[in-house]
Design an enzyme around this catalytic site. Structure first.
Site, PDB file in Angstrom:
ATOM      1  N   GLU A  95     -26.314  21.934  14.883  1.00  0.00           N
ATOM      2  CA  GLU A  95     -26.399  20.860  15.868  1.00  0.00           C
ATOM      3  C   GLU A  95     -26.462  21.353  17.313  1.00  0.00           C
ATOM      4  O   GLU A  95     -27.099  20.715  18.150  1.00  0.00           O
ATOM      5  CB  GLU A  95     -25.188  19.918  15.724  1.00  0.00           C
ATOM      6  N   SER A 354      24.437 -12.879 -13.788  1.00  0.00           N
ATOM      7  CA  SER A 354      25.790 -12.318 -13.951  1.00  0.00           C
ATOM      8  C   SER A 354      25.970 -10.957 -13.298  1.00  0.00           C
ATOM      9  O   SER A 354      26.981 -10.292 -13.539  1.00  0.00           O
ATOM     10  CB  SER A 354      26.112 -12.204 -15.446  1.00  0.00           C
TER      11      SER A 354
END
Length: 720
Positions: A95, A354
């Site tokens: 690039e 419970s």
């Protein structure tokens, strides 16, 4: 004169040159000053660079779930030091080969590109540097000549403010990879299924090529175009990177990754909770064990598939010593609509059934109101207008409190809560930052013992982890930030004293393991189950020397789930979870199990039998109660009933309590037949009448109301 004239001419020329130089200097200063002013007025806009996706990770850094950025992009932070060096070399070579030399704009590349355009009339090669591309990615604009000049100016500005490595990080974070995927970190995750740390040359070439045209080159949609672009990169960089011809040929023959990797979706409800709690953090760490979480999620999904589409499951696993959460399953399937999978049942308020009984017993033991060896009569009895019943209406008569807790008997638990005071019990838990919800701000009452309160699985696990460890009810630790809150409770007083915790643990260790639970390696698990009214919630909470585990099963919409209760449905899954846990994580020393005696032959008289006065204890030798009328098996015609049926009994210890079809019959207690209570029948059919005396002994009679009775019954029946 001639010589003088020449000197005059030269002097004018020098003055003109001096003026021109001064002018150029002034112009340069003006331009430089203008650029500095513009730089200050229009600084580089890094908003997109900082608008990153967020990630929630486990304790080892493994991603659990990603959240998109504010502009709905999958954009992850990338530093040049965190990317494969071969990829960086290939990127620069392809690039912008003079990236480390130019000031942001490559003049030679511009001249070359301009000459190619003039010579051929079209763009042959671009002149954008990586810095210019970074500028364009920061502020996307249409591709025009004017905007190109702006990009060049911005590139020079970036070079003035940032190092080459920082500029490279800008590009690596913003480069497009198709759709909403941006940055090489996200691109590698999606395309390769892993971070860009160690890439093959072909993988690196593909990641270099894709940002040129991410839509046209997507490997999953356009594999031929993607392969051609990758091969172009490999061929162009072969010489500068010294790739041998034979090696290049082999690289060009390699296949492309065709599909896209699914992003992690682990512990989605905890991830949602954590990202809401830390809105400004990009990297959110948790204490979860990702591998354990994944295994338990699979286990829960298998279990839920057998329970029906509307049923969900939540599981919470906590390491006792640190209170760190190791697994968090808020629902069986996050994407399931019928079971409302996006509702987090770890934090949902439900009836605990419970599961509070061990705390009630423990506080009663601690205050000297009872002892594990204290005896109690398990039989139907009213507490004012409240008449608790055992599961499946099964009663055991005289038992000690150890057996009563192991069998989860209701009457003894309510009796102990009555002695403690429900308001005192609830306030004790609230002082330990346990949230308890009551409808319409009502006051705590005796039904709290059997689930008459709203609680969260999270808080129940906190209570059980406290019983398993040092008794201090600490906050759970979900991430590093929670450790401070955990340390702040180090000096808090324990909810239960060590001796009482040992008693409760000893009792719960003796609870039978469900016969339908898979046998596994889990040992020394003390646990308690619970079922809320109408089979709406099935619970199992347990602990060993390392972990506490909570399991909830039910329907998030609160509708009943008949046939499923804690011992049958939740407890087997809880033991499977314990079987899946590592036995001793991190080589930490195990907690020592303290064994205590649950028997005490020298109990003071007031603790030997806790539910009746001493004067009544001798009455147990007297005959029990007997129903005199109506006799069991009788058929009674409704046309003979005008003012109700007199209920007559004898024997036993008064006062009597009458129960009709399982419901207390609200009458005044009487001593003789003349003022006996009268029962008005509900209609035709059978009616069960139960008489219970003050000691819990009972007698039962079943009669049938009919339209017409046999003649013998009519002749012998008394006038009613």
């Amino acid at each position: 004169m001639l010589l003088y004239s020449r000197f005059q001419w030269m002097e004018k020329l020098i003055r003109q040159v001096q003026v021109s130089a001064v002018g150029l200097m002034v112009l340069a200063l003006l331009l430089g000053g203008g650029a500095a002013i513009l730089d200050r007025i229009f600084p580089p806009n890094l908003a997109r660079y900082h608008d990153l996706a967020r990630v929630v990770v486990d304790r080892h850094g493994m991603p659990l779930r990603y959240y998109l950025s504010r502009d709905e992009s999958f954009r992850l932070p990338v530093l040049s030091t965190g990317v494969d060096s071969g990829y960086l070399e290939m990127l620069v070579a392809y690039e912008d080969k003079r990236f480390y030399e130019h000031p942001g704009v490559d003049v030679l590349a511009l001249l070359r590109a301009s000459g190619q355009i003039l010579g051929s009339g079209r763009v042959v090669s671009g002149a954008s540097t990586l810095t210019m591309q970074a500028a364009r990615l920061l502020e996307p604009r249409p591709r025009t000549l004017a905007n190109k000049l702006v990009e060049m100016a911005r590139a020079l500005q970036l070079e003035r403010h940032y190092s080459k490595e920082e500029i490279l990080s800008l590009y690596l974070t913003l480069a497009p990879f198709g759709g909403n995927v941006e940055g090489v970190e996200a691109g590698a995750q999606v395309l390769l299924g892993r971070p860009p740390r160690n890439l093959t040359p072909t993988e690196a070439a593909l990641l270099v090529a894709l940002p040129q045209s991410p839509t046209r080159l997507r490997p999953d949609r356009h594999p031929l175009a993607a392969r051609a672009a990758r091969d172009k990169v490999l061929t162009r960089v072969a010489e500068p990177l010294e790739i041998e011809a034979g090696h290049l040929t082999r690289l060009l023959a390699e296949d492309l990754p065709r599909g896209r990797s699914e992003q992690p979706f682990i512990a989605p409800l905890l991830a949602e909770r954590m990202q809401r709690g830390h809105p400004d953090k990009k990297l959110i760490k948790t204490t979860l064990d990702g591998a354990l979480q994944q295994g338990l999620e699979q286990l829960v999904r298998r279990s839920a598939s057998d329970l029906g589409p509307a049923v969900s499951i939540s599981v919470l696993v906590v390491e006792n010593a640190s209170r760190e959460v190791r697994a968090y399953i808020g629902s069986a399937d996050f994407r399931a609509e019928e079971s409302q999978g996006q509702v987090d049942m770890v934090s949902a308020v439900r009836s605990p059934g419970s599961t509070l009984k061990p705390l009630i017993y423990g506080l009663a033991f601690e205050r000297g109101l009872a002892h594990p060896a204290s005896r109690v009569n398990d039989a139907p009895r009213p507490f004012g207008a409240y008449m608790p019943k055992n599961f499946q209406d099964r009663y055991y008569g005289e038992v000690d409190l150890t057996e009563a807790l192991r069998k989860s008997l209701n009457v003894p638990a309510v009796l102990l809560l009555e002695r403690l005071g429900p308001v005192n019990f609830v306030e004790r838990l609230r002082r330990n930052k346990i949230s308890m919800d009551f409808p319409d701000d009502s006051q705590p009452a005796l039904p709290v013992a059997l689930g008459g309160v709203g609680m969260q699985l999270e808080d129940l696990v906190r209570l059980y982890a406290a019983m398993a460890d040092d008794g201090v009810v600490r906050p759970l630790v979900f991430g590093p930030e929670d450790l401070q809150g955990n340390k702040e409770t180090q000096e808090d007083s324990p909810l239960l004293k060590p001796g009482v915790r040992a008693q409760i643990r000893q009792i719960l260790l003796g609870v039978d393991r469900p016969v339908f639970a898979a046998s596994g390696k889990a040992k020394n698990v003390a646990y308690k189950t619970g079922t809320s009214y109408g089979f709406r919630d099935a619970w199992a909470l347990g602990f060993n020397d390392t972990y506490s585990v909570g399991v909830w099963i039910g329907r998030p919409d609160g509708t009943p789930n008949p046939g499923h209760y804690g011992y049958k449905t939740a407890a087997p899954l809880m033991f499977e979870v314990f079987d899946a846990l590592p036995e001793n994580p991190g080589g930490k020393p195990r907690a020592k199990l303290v064994t205590v005696s649950l028997e005490d032959p020298d109990l003071p008289p007031g603790l030997q039998y806790i539910d009746r006065p001493l004067a009544e204890r001798g009455e147990r030798s007297r005959p029990g109660p007997r129903i005199l009328f109506p006799l069991s098996g009788a058929e009674i015609p409704l046309d003979l009933v005008e003012r109700g049926i007199p209920l007559q009994a004898e024997g036993g210890s008064r006062p009597y309590r009458w129960i009709i079809n399982g419901r207390p019959y609200q009458t005044e207690q009487v001593q003789g037949f003349s003022t006996a209570p009268r029962l008005m029948p509900d209609g035709l059919g059978f009616t069960e009448i139960t008489l219970v005396d003050a000691l819990g002994r009972k007698s039962t009679s079943q009669v049938r109301f009919v339209k017409e009775a046999a003649s013998v019954l009519k002749r012998s029946a008394p006038t009613l």
